[in-house]
Design a protein around this motif. Structure first.
Motif, PDB file in Angstrom:
ATOM      1  N   THR A 195       4.228  47.101  51.573  1.00 27.57           N
ATOM      2  CA  THR A 195       3.837  46.896  50.180  1.00 27.57           C
ATOM      3  C   THR A 195       4.076  45.438  49.823  1.00 27.57           C
ATOM      4  OG1 THR A 195       4.031  47.808  47.939  1.00 27.57           O
ATOM      5  CG2 THR A 195       6.086  47.410  49.129  1.00 27.57           C
TER       6      THR A 195
ATOM      7  N   SER B 128       3.262  53.436  48.329  1.00 30.96           N
ATOM      8  CA  SER B 128       2.133  53.231  47.424  1.00 30.96           C
ATOM      9  C   SER B 128       2.668  52.733  46.086  1.00 30.96           C
ATOM     10  CB  SER B 128       1.365  54.539  47.198  1.00 30.96           C
ATOM     11  OG  SER B 128       0.894  55.077  48.417  1.00 30.96           O
TER      12      SER B 128
ATOM     13  N   GLU C 104      -3.271  54.923  46.230  1.00 37.62           N
ATOM     14  CA  GLU C 104      -2.736  53.852  45.392  1.00 37.62           C
ATOM     15  C   GLU C 104      -3.508  53.780  44.068  1.00 37.62           C
ATOM     16  OE1 GLU C 104       0.058  50.767  47.481  1.00 37.62           O
ATOM     17  OE2 GLU C 104      -1.924  50.015  46.983  1.00 37.62           O
TER      18      GLU C 104
END
Length: 370
Positions: free
Chosen positions: A40, A150, A199
């Protein structure tokens, strides 16, 4: 189109003196693998890998017993199993020799290590041992595996596979900065692996890809496009905690090829102008573990069970040249297991585990998905 490919983090980069197990187990250990990283982007713009560190006993067999590491009530224990009662042929696990169903134990215990990278993903900026995640509940007693991260709204959601004699399940963690994580508990029960949250919300609901496993699958008709076996299902939720399976099938193995005879989720789906981009793994039966490759599909933005396009040629394949410097550490081959993706403008950064050994970063031109 692959623009660049490199190993970004390897077992040699792990400092076991700072492991959650350090000083808490009466045995010498080593890093079997540092792989399958969640990926991420941090609020700072840097990237974060949540690396699975498989910490294994250097000498698992002693006094005619093979040992497994297990967490219990804040302590790590070594469970001895008579060597004659197990099959140790797979380096990742040993299987009990008994009639009936399959029962196994692991040769390592996995924990998660946050590794901070530069915004372009080309160098390690920091390794956050203070924020490592180790087993902390009975359903995680054999380890925490294969994080998927996510960002949805202002929160980060991370799913992991938790391993224990109780169940083989999916556990959810959440964070408001991607470094300090709170365990939310089990969200999918026994043997439902590779859960990845989309996402973004769809009509106000969370959506996820799941992959339930079983010992029995019912056959499709002989002339069907599809092949029976492990496939990628869908589920939705109002709160990311309580999930309803989707009535429609998701991504299924195609009958025309054995390269994707078994399927599972890879990176969390990301929204593009064309729909949800889903990177997933296909497994061709071969050897001990099979041949793992990464493929991609586009899913409808509003109805993610509708597959708009699937590319049957692999996007990412195992790359032995990358692991050549680590050949003395290899115990498996022909595996690339994709676990994360971030947008980097005109290209995507894709994180994978290579050979269940190290973290691989692949830079992919967005035109590859045009």
């Amino acid at each position: 189109m692959i623009l660049h490919d490199a190993l970004i983090f390897t077992p040699d980069d792990v400092d076991l003196a700072r492991s959650p197990l350090a000083g808490r187990i009466d045995a010498e250990t080593y890093v079997l693998g540092a792989f399958n990283p969640g990926l991420t982007r941090l609020p700072s713009g840097n990237l974060l890998l949540m690396v699975r560190v498989a910490e294994a006993l250097k000498h698992p067999v002693r006094d005619q017993h093979i040992h497994a590491i297990r967490w219990e009530a804040g302590r790590y224990r070594l469970d001895p199993w008579p060597i004659g009662q197990v099959d140790p042929s797979d380096p990742r696990k040993f299987t009990m020799r008994q009639a009936g169903w399959r029962v196994m134990a692991l040769t390592s215990l996995s924990w998660l290590l946050p590794v901070e990278l530069s915004p372009d993903g080309r160098r390690v900026e920091a390794v956050h041992y203070a924020h490592a995640l180790a087993p902390g509940a009975p359903y995680e007693c054999y380890g925490i595996e294969d994080a998927r991260i996510s960002r949805i709204g202002n929160l980060w959601y991370m799913t992991v596979c938790a391993v224990s004699p109780e169940r083989h399940c999916t556990v959810l963690y959440t964070s408001d900065d991607a470094l300090h994580w709170q365990r939310q508990g089990i969200v999918l029960d026994h043997q439902n692996k590779d859960m990845l949250l989309f996402e973004g919300l769809i009509e106000g609901r969370f959506w996820a890809q799941t992959r339930p496993l079983g010992d029995l699958y019912f056959a499709y008709p002989p002339d069907s496009t599809w092949r029976a076996g492990p496939a990628i299902n869908l589920a939705s939720s109002p709160d990311a905690l309580h999930w309803k399976p989707c009535d429609h099938p998701g991504l299924r193995p195609h009958a025309a090829t054995l390269h994707t005879a078994r399927m599972g989720g890879g990176a969390p789906p990301v929204l593009t102008d064309q729909g949800w981009l889903s990177l997933w793994h296909g497994v061709e039966p071969a050897g001990v573990a099979g041949i793992y490759r990464t493929y991609w599909s586009l899913l409808d933005a509003a109805e993610p069970w509708r597959v708009l396009r699937t590319e049957h040629d692999p996007l990412i394949t195992p790359n032995p040249a990358l692991t050549e410097p680590l050949k003395d550490r290899m115990y498996l081959e022909n595996i690339v297991f994709t676990t994360g993706i971030v947008d980097a403008g005109d290209h995507y950064l894709v994180a994978s585990g290579e050979a269940d050994l190290a973290c691989r970063m692949t830079w992919i031109d967005k035109r590859a998905f045009g």
